[in-house]
Scaffold this active site. Sequence first.
Site, PDB file in Angstrom:
ATOM      1  N   ASP A   1       0.824  -1.162  -0.037  1.00 15.57           N
ATOM      2  CA  ASP A   1      -0.041   0.087  -0.036  1.00 15.57           C
ATOM      3  C   ASP A   1       1.012   1.259  -0.048  1.00 15.57           C
ATOM      4  O   ASP A   1       1.735   1.105   0.558  1.00 15.57           O
ATOM      5  CB  ASP A   1      -0.846  -0.006   1.143  1.00 15.57           C
ATOM      6  CG  ASP A   1      -1.736   1.216   1.308  1.00 15.57           C
ATOM      7  OD1 ASP A   1      -2.319   1.548   0.141  1.00 15.57           O
ATOM      8  OD2 ASP A   1      -1.940   1.943   2.436  1.00 15.57           O
TER       9      ASP A   1
ATOM     10  N   ASP B   1      -1.614  -0.306   6.300  1.00 15.09           N
ATOM     11  CA  ASP B   1      -1.953   0.259   7.854  1.00 15.09           C
ATOM     12  C   ASP B   1      -3.329   0.803   7.855  1.00 15.09           C
ATOM     13  O   ASP B   1      -3.732   1.165   9.231  1.00 15.09           O
ATOM     14  CB  ASP B   1      -0.796   1.399   7.931  1.00 15.09           C
ATOM     15  CG  ASP B   1      -0.958   2.596   6.976  1.00 15.09           C
ATOM     16  OD1 ASP B   1      -1.752   2.514   5.939  1.00 15.09           O
ATOM     17  OD2 ASP B   1      -0.468   3.751   7.380  1.00 15.09           O
TER      18      ASP B   1
END
Length: 789
Positions: free
Chosen positions: A298, A545
């Site tokens: 990500d 996250d």
Amino acid sequence: MTKPGQGLTSAEVDERVARGEVNDVPARSSRSAADIVRANVFTRFNAIIGVLFLIILIVGPVQDGLFGFVIVANTGIGIIQELRAKRTLDSLAVIGEARPRVRRDGTTVELPTDRIVLGDLIELRPGEKCVVDGEVTEADSLEVDESLLTGESDPVVKQPGDRILSGSFVVAGSGAFTATKVGREAYAARLTEEASRFTLVHSELRGGISVLLKYITWMMVPAALGLVLSQLVVERHDAPEAVRRMVAGIVPMVPEGLVLLTSVAFAIGVIRLGRKQCLVQELPAIEGLARVDVVCLDKTGTLTEGGMDVQQVRPLGTTTQEDIDTALRALGAAEPHPNASLQAIVEAYPPGTGAPDGPRPAGSLPFSSARKYSGVAVTGPDGRTDAWLLGAPDVLLPAGDPVLADVTQLDRQGLRVLLLARPADGRLPDGEANRPPAAHPAALVVLEQRLRPDARATLAYFAEQDVQAKVISGDNAVSVGAVAGKLGLPGAERPVDARQLPAPDEGLARAVGEGTVFGRVTPRQKRQMVGALQADGHTVAMTGDGVNDVLALKDADIGVAMGSGSEATKAVAQIVLLNNSFATLPSVVGEGRRVIGNIERVAALFLTKTVYSVLLALLVICWHVPYPFLPRHLTLLSSLTIGIPAFFLALAPNRERARPHFVRRVLRYAVPCGLIAGAATFATYLLARHHYHGPGALAAETSVATLTLFLIAMWVLAIVARPYTWWRVLLVLAMGVGFLVVLATPWLQRFFALKLVGTTLPWTAVGVAVVAGALLEAAWRWVARTVPA
């Protein structure tokens, strides 16, 4: 939002604690000390060895029972190392533990999950996990994802009075709920207890060793029966001597140290990674990441730091700067828990800095990674209400809008661009709407992203190790590609807009395999992309996250979460980087490769011993001769050629890339080596039986056979220890010197019943060992050349 509750009073909390109404779910981070002791002591092979040890203690002498003391020492080492690893895991788990915000006595406090009691009022924010079951009491556009429990990935809008389940997590909005079930009564706790309290990801290493041990157990039974008959009936030995030689034939078949070294290697890996603030929530995850060949990253929080800065705000059309400032301040004020993008806007346009009698918030729509926009309604001094939207330009504007050309230019610079717009109908949209409303652009908010200083080196490491890195982000594809390009990621110049990807059954796997950078990826698509890669035969790791990464993290072979990430991501990940450093990943990969490569290396030693032990037992039974060794001889040989060197080899650095088919790869070396060693040793033993006669002949025959087997086992060790380094050469030489010391020291000769008689047979043993060594080298090279990896 309903009026905030005050929560329980201290007296009410004390009453509930006294009644045991506490959230006392056991920690998931590691096994208990009792479990560790049981796992190391009560094993199948410890039971076998223990019985044989007791038999030797009865018939004597004690030096033939040395193998029993070795097993005790091995078990102790395993327990100590795993307890050390447990302490490391538990201390790191405390650092990374979820600490929900609970209202007590009218004040919000952060508490460990095990201090929550029945009736507590628990606040919820985006990304936070619900730790107990409850009933919603406050809701401000609260949306909860229950996919980890139900499998349904669509967020559920919660209103006061709705039920909320532990294990779900907040994706948008905020609120609070009252705990109605805690501890083992909570939904997620019941699911966990139905499975395993200490769950493990799939481990090919442990699975392969279990398969090997099962087959070895099957081989031991007929071999043991044959030896008992051979030594007691055929050779008509006195009973104690027959028992000692029968035990000597069975004990070396057990690769007892292999299981120990596997546990110790994992435990040492946990301790080493713990020193780097890396929490390994499931031990074989170390091995799993070493086998990974695709890492899905990500962008935000992984390649870039969490924080951003507002670089500029570009007005569009006739919107005034005053209206833009008012809208941005209102958007910041309406979101109590802003994400990184909105936090940058809050810092640039602090709420409350406008005119005292300025516009007032009249409603809000929190940001959702599925919607990719948020909204606010403000009421001006004149009583008129205006609605504003803030989100992705290419989501809020139709394709071909001239504003998107400016956005593309900014995206190519690696900047993040948000669009401030007015809904065409002037109203704030419903949060459950599937499509964004028509909107009129008002301004472009340009954000500068901060690249992680360690990201470039980490991506370069993965490239060197033939691990594909794929960036999967919810941001604009061109912007993500520009960021990845700055970090030197190959293929970043061809970013893919995930909205153009085919369906999973229409070629998604091929499209994902060919691409490197993907933007505008929804949480559901992230999950589908991970599944497509796995279906194509890849072992996939996913880092993230945010709440939009949870589903993909859960489905990936290895999930890696940042310590600063949401509680939901940390809950489903196998590895948590508590220091938020992407640069820690190479260390995890290195530990995995050390464990796998070294265990494979030493497994060849242990299984070679098993093979030659089984062969010797069969040859003894067929030839109707006494077993050539006493237990003390094989204890000495095993310690010098396997046990001691294997311990050092298992913990040494090893950067070889992990390869599949552990069992096949180990057996293809161990079987030919064991057959050569067993046949050569037995041939020397038969020569010695024809050469020596009279009293002491059996001891002389045993000594020559021991010398032969030691030299061949040392040759196997020298092959396994390659490639040589100074300490590996020194290790092999030290083991050889140890055996010479036994032969040269009178009391050690007597203790181990070893004495070479004459010169003819000892030198014959050396010659046989040299021939066997040449065969070992040929077999080693032939197998490496002809058997696929």
